[in-house]
Write an enzyme that holds these catalytic residues in place. Structure first.
Site, PDB file in Angstrom:
ATOM      1  N   HIS A  63       0.803  -1.228   0.000  1.00 30.51           N
ATOM      2  CA  HIS A  63       0.000   0.000   0.000  1.00 30.51           C
ATOM      3  C   HIS A  63       0.833   1.274   0.000  1.00 30.51           C
ATOM      4  CE1 HIS A  63      -3.642   2.333   1.383  1.00 30.51           C
ATOM      5  NE2 HIS A  63      -4.100   1.583   0.395  1.00 30.51           N
ATOM      6  N   LYS A  65       3.015   4.503  -1.275  1.00 32.08           N
ATOM      7  CA  LYS A  65       2.829   5.485  -2.343  1.00 32.08           C
ATOM      8  C   LYS A  65       4.002   6.453  -2.275  1.00 32.08           C
ATOM      9  CE  LYS A  65      -2.022   5.038  -1.323  1.00 32.08           C
ATOM     10  NZ  LYS A  65      -1.939   4.111  -0.200  1.00 32.08           N
ATOM     11  N   ASP A  70      16.636   9.948  -8.406  1.00 33.92           N
ATOM     12  CA  ASP A  70      18.097  10.113  -8.340  1.00 33.92           C
ATOM     13  C   ASP A  70      18.677   9.869  -6.956  1.00 33.92           C
ATOM     14  OD1 ASP A  70      18.179  10.745 -11.049  1.00 33.92           O
ATOM     15  OD2 ASP A  70      17.978  12.891 -10.677  1.00 33.92           O
TER      16      ASP A  70
END
Length: 126
Positions: A63, A65, A70
């Site tokens: 779950h 996000k 870089d």
């Protein structure tokens, strides 16, 4: 760029990743296995581009996000990569270059990347 996101149905965001990948940017994606079948899932198109993608192999949701750019920039919040998240939902998103925080998310991504290695799953089943 490492992307760890529960669901990705926004074609515009997927198109950006595909263009970056075609220009030589190294991209890895982790997503929730159940969300591969979500209506409008862009994961299949990104797989066809050749972007390495791994999914969880458990009944629990992957779950997260977040994305790491870089190894320096962390993008994190409630924001799923969906059109609805962009145009209508009440979402939060924090972008930081704080190395201490970014390093924690880099370690989490790498841990999951290794955990969801399909070769390791095959090894556990034999």
């Amino acid at each position: 760029m490492d992307v760890c996101v529960f669901v990705m149905t926004c074609k515009d965001l997927a198109d950006v990743l595909a263009r970056l990948f075609r220009r030589g940017v190294k991209i890895r994606i982790i997503t929730d296995k159940e969300q591969l079948q979500a209506s409008g899932s862009q994961i299949w198109a990104l797989m066809k581009e050749g972007i390495p993608i791994r999914t969880n192999d458990s009944s629990y949701l992957m779950h997260h996000k977040f994305a790491i750019v870089d190894g320096n920039v962390l993008i994190n919040g409630s924001f799923n990569w969906t059109r609805q998240a962009i145009t209508g939902n009440q979402e939060n998103l924090i972008i930081t270059e704080d190395k201490n925080i970014t390093q924690l998310f880099m370690r989490e991504f790498q841990k999951l990347w290794e955990q969801y290695d399909p070769n390791k799953v095959a090894d556990r089943e034999t």
